[in-house]
Motif scaffolding. Structure first.
Motif, mmCIF file in Angstrom:
data_model
loop_
_atom_site.group_PDB
_atom_site.id
_atom_site.type_symbol
_atom_site.label_atom_id
_atom_site.label_comp_id
_atom_site.label_asym_id
_atom_site.label_seq_id
_atom_site.Cartn_x
_atom_site.Cartn_y
_atom_site.Cartn_z
ATOM 1 N N LEU A 92 -15.970 84.023 36.570
ATOM 2 C CA LEU A 92 -16.133 82.604 36.268
ATOM 3 C C LEU A 92 -16.532 82.391 34.814
ATOM 4 N N HIS A 93 -15.893 81.400 34.207
ATOM 5 C CA HIS A 93 -16.149 81.014 32.828
ATOM 6 C C HIS A 93 -16.435 79.512 32.789
ATOM 7 N N ASP A 94 -17.186 79.085 31.792
ATOM 8 C CA ASP A 94 -17.321 77.652 31.551
ATOM 9 C C ASP A 94 -15.926 77.081 31.340
ATOM 10 N N ALA A 95 -15.607 76.007 32.038
ATOM 11 C CA ALA A 95 -14.232 75.506 32.069
ATOM 12 C C ALA A 95 -13.724 75.020 30.724
ATOM 13 N N ALA A 96 -14.631 74.535 29.857
ATOM 14 C CA ALA A 96 -14.206 73.869 28.631
ATOM 15 C C ALA A 96 -13.127 72.834 28.995
ATOM 16 N N HIS A 118 -22.299 72.874 36.958
ATOM 17 C CA HIS A 118 -21.408 73.397 35.921
ATOM 18 C C HIS A 118 -19.943 73.284 36.331
ATOM 19 N N ASN A 119 -19.098 73.036 35.353
ATOM 20 C CA ASN A 119 -17.652 73.139 35.527
ATOM 21 C C ASN A 119 -17.262 74.588 35.253
ATOM 22 N N ARG A 120 -16.659 75.239 36.231
ATOM 23 C CA ARG A 120 -16.298 76.648 36.088
ATOM 24 C C ARG A 120 -14.822 76.857 36.438
ATOM 25 N N VAL A 121 -14.221 77.844 35.785
ATOM 26 C CA VAL A 121 -12.845 78.239 36.114
ATOM 27 C C VAL A 121 -12.734 79.751 36.101
ATOM 28 N N SER A 122 -11.751 80.248 36.827
ATOM 29 C CA SER A 122 -11.348 81.647 36.725
ATOM 30 C C SER A 122 -9.906 81.678 36.240
ATOM 31 N N CYS A 134 -8.992 83.874 29.656
ATOM 32 C CA CYS A 134 -10.313 83.257 29.500
ATOM 33 C C CYS A 134 -11.221 84.245 28.772
ATOM 34 N N TYR A 135 -11.828 83.788 27.712
ATOM 35 C CA TYR A 135 -12.737 84.641 26.940
ATOM 36 C C TYR A 135 -14.082 83.946 26.795
ATOM 37 N N THR A 136 -15.143 84.661 27.121
ATOM 38 C CA THR A 136 -16.506 84.192 26.899
ATOM 39 C C THR A 136 -17.233 85.247 26.076
ATOM 40 N N GLY A 137 -17.718 84.853 24.903
ATOM 41 C CA GLY A 137 -18.394 85.817 24.052
ATOM 42 C C GLY A 137 -18.583 85.315 22.642
ATOM 43 N N PRO A 138 -19.091 86.151 21.764
ATOM 44 C CA PRO A 138 -19.479 85.723 20.418
ATOM 45 C C PRO A 138 -18.324 85.417 19.485
ATOM 46 N N LEU A 139 -17.115 85.885 19.798
ATOM 47 C CA LEU A 139 -15.976 85.571 18.927
ATOM 48 C C LEU A 139 -15.641 84.086 18.922
ATOM 49 N N PRO A 159 -18.400 76.440 21.725
ATOM 50 C CA PRO A 159 -19.086 77.619 21.203
ATOM 51 C C PRO A 159 -19.370 78.621 22.317
ATOM 52 N N GLY A 160 -18.841 79.814 22.159
ATOM 53 C CA GLY A 160 -19.054 80.854 23.159
ATOM 54 C C GLY A 160 -17.956 81.033 24.165
ATOM 55 N N ALA A 161 -16.927 80.181 24.154
ATOM 56 C CA ALA A 161 -15.845 80.312 25.139
ATOM 57 C C ALA A 161 -14.534 79.781 24.575
ATOM 58 N N ARG A 162 -13.452 80.471 24.911
ATOM 59 C CA ARG A 162 -12.108 80.057 24.515
ATOM 60 C C ARG A 162 -11.149 80.446 25.630
#
Length: 264
Positions: free
Chosen positions: A31-35, A150-154, A224-229, A202-205
């Motif tokens: 799961l990632h923040d949906a953005a 939270h809005n979440r997606v996979s 889905c990418y979550t991280g410092p990049l 910030p933190g997710a793309r």
């Protein structure tokens, strides 16, 4: 955290691959923040609601929080100035829905969401066969976020969501008009058709798309990418370049996604 799902759009010609099932997965259910990827579910809910899309609605910046009370959007965090220019007036829902997708307007998204409600969006996810993703609050509903809503997606659910639009070509055509031709789109040869929606904070793309090669059948891809990049910038984002490289790698093997042809 990086999640990737790649799947053929139609049935596979390979005997070991059932129609449309993923051919590559990495962390598909993480799961990632949906953005802004959740805007696809809002779009489907609006179009399926039977609402008159040509009806004009007030353009306001006050919305009911999922936990009670009100919240508003921050103009500085919105990628689209056009709906803000209409603040205090009215706009057709069709125009707001378009800006929500093509220019990723946060204000337009919350205005569309206010028309259909969270229940209708939840039904979109259910019909798509999503098992983990949910959109229980609006964009920038910080009171709800602070209380754990939270809005979440996979990545797998995003592929399922896009596949659920197969019988709604108008929605896929709208996704093709996304003006942010970065991440997945940037990894494709110029002019390649792609119906897609990306999202960044910030933190997710993230990005999910339906790619139409000219030399083989279409395919679905979600990354889905979550991280410092992830810098949170709309285009000049290092994480966007990461997604573009993944997209390019999948494109290079596009002919393999439906399996070998007869005699292969």
């Amino acid at each position: 955290m990086l999640s990737v799902v790649v799947a053929p759009w139609g049935p596979s010609s390979h005997p070991r691959l059932r129609g449309g099932e993923p051919v590559f997965v990495r962390g598909p259910d993480a799961l990632h923040d949906a953005a802004s990827t959740m805007k696809v579910a809002v779009l489907a809910a609006l179009y399926r609601s039977g609402t008159d899309l040509d009806a004009e609605v007030p353009v306001v910046n006050r919305f009911v929080s999922a936990v009670g009370g009100e919240y508003g959007n921050d103009r500085a965090w919105d990628s689209d100035p056009q709906p803000w220019a209409l603040l205090g007036g009215v706009a057709p829902l069709r125009v707001l829905a378009e800006r929500m997708i093509t220019h990723s307007s946060n204000l337009a998204t919350n205005l569309c969401l206010a028309q259909v409600g969270h229940g209708a969006v939840a039904e979109v996810w259910r019909r798509a066969g999503a098992t983990h993703s949910a959109t229980p609050r609006g964009i920038e509903d910080y009171p709800a976020r602070d209380r754990g809503v939270h809005n979440r997606v996979s990545a797998l659910d995003l592929v399922r969501l896009l596949r659920s639009l197969a019988g709604e070509p108008e929605l896929l055509a709208l996704l093709e008009r996304n003006v942010f031709r970065v991440d997945l789109a940037a990894g494709l040869p110029p002019g390649t058709r792609i119906a897609f929606k990306n999202g960044w904070i910030p933190g997710a793309r993230h990005s999910v798309g339906l790619v139409y090669p000219g030399d083989c059948p279409p395919y679905l891809i979600a990354v889905c990418y979550t991280g410092p990049l992830a810098s949170g910038e709309d285009e000049a984002d290092p994480a966007a370049r990461l997604l573009a490289r993944i997209s390019a790698a999948v494109w290079a093997r596009r002919a393999e996604l439906h399996g070998p042809g007869p005699g292969g």
